[in-house]
Design an enzyme around this catalytic site. Sequence first.
Site, short mmCIF file in Angstrom:
data_model
loop_
_atom_site.label_atom_id
_atom_site.label_comp_id
_atom_site.label_asym_id
_atom_site.label_seq_id
_atom_site.Cartn_x
_atom_site.Cartn_y
_atom_site.Cartn_z
N HIS A 109 0.93 -1.27 0.04
CA HIS A 109 0.04 0.03 0.15
C HIS A 109 0.92 1.18 -0.14
O HIS A 109 2.02 1.31 0.79
CB HIS A 109 -0.81 0.05 1.08
N ASP A 145 -6.69 -2.68 4.29
CA ASP A 145 -5.48 -2.14 4.59
C ASP A 145 -5.15 -2.19 6.09
O ASP A 145 -4.57 -1.16 6.66
CB ASP A 145 -5.34 -0.64 4.20
N GLU A 174 8.76 1.00 -3.44
CA GLU A 174 7.84 -0.18 -3.45
C GLU A 174 8.71 -1.45 -4.02
O GLU A 174 8.63 -2.53 -3.64
CB GLU A 174 6.48 0.03 -4.26
C1 GAR Z 1 1.20 0.80 -6.37
O1 GAR Z 1 1.41 2.15 -5.84
C2 GAR Z 1 0.61 0.26 -5.23
O2 GAR Z 1 1.38 0.68 -3.90
C3 GAR Z 1 -0.71 0.70 -5.15
O3 GAR Z 1 -1.02 0.64 -6.65
C4 GAR Z 1 -0.08 1.09 -7.28
C5 GAR Z 1 0.19 0.14 -8.35
O4 GAR Z 1 1.12 0.55 -9.42
N1 GAR Z 1 -1.87 -0.35 -4.58
C6 GAR Z 1 -2.58 0.37 -3.92
O5 GAR Z 1 -3.21 1.65 -3.76
C7 GAR Z 1 -3.70 -0.52 -3.22
N2 GAR Z 1 -4.52 0.12 -2.50
P1 GAR Z 1 1.62 -0.67 -10.45
O6 GAR Z 1 0.18 -1.03 -11.06
O7 GAR Z 1 2.61 0.08 -11.40
O8 GAR Z 1 2.23 -1.78 -9.77
#
Ligand code: GAR
Length: 202
Positions: A109, A145, A174
């Site tokens: 997250h 979450d 991340e």
């Molecule tokens: C990431 O920043 C992840 O942490 C977030 O979506 C993005 C996905 O990026 N997740 C959430 O917000 C979950 N609630 P990506 O599609 O480039 O991996």
Amino acid sequence: MIKLGVMCSGRGTDLQSIIDAIADGKLDAQIAIVLTDKPNVMALERAERAGLKFACVDRKQCADQMTFEAKLITELRAAEVDLVILAGFMRILSPTFVRAYKDRIMNIHPSLLPAFPGAHAHRDVIEYGVKVSGCTVHFVDEGTDSGPIIAQVAVPVLEGDDEESLAARVLEQEHIIYPKAIQLYVEGRLQIDGRHVRILSE
Ligand code: GAR
């Protein structure tokens, strides 16, 4: 070898970081399947490019959440998945799904939980005016979450940041912590004790 089922909704850069960590020998696991809840998303292209098994379970084609999740579980079971990895999967999973993979679902997250849960973390962070944000890897429980935290990294919120610039800075972190957290699981070093995740030494 631990088999991962990676579930995504969009671009799939977190998925890519896991693919790359495996290719680089930093993560000793196998991606058994990539699942998305939408067709035509970049995550599916990334899976195909990496030669992975993939499928879309289109939420819009499912009558209800139960049907959707039953299809996801069928795919995960067919691929003999040990650990479910939510990587930008933008749907809440019901307690039934969570119980089917109890203590075997991880999520990342883009905030320092328990601050700023939900689907618009970066927007909420900027609106609130905090100076530090970050990202959190956690086990998924039956709340949103809210599961036990495995790893967090803090990232500064800079003057003039918008959602996009903050998201990009957080994403860099991340891509480092998610594969590391999964590797700790693979090594059997994560012990859940109530709200606490103890990281056992090597
Ligand atoms: C990431 O920043 C992840 O942490 C977030 O979506 C993005 C996905 O990026 N997740 C959430 O917000 C979950 N609630 P990506 O599609 O480039 O991996």
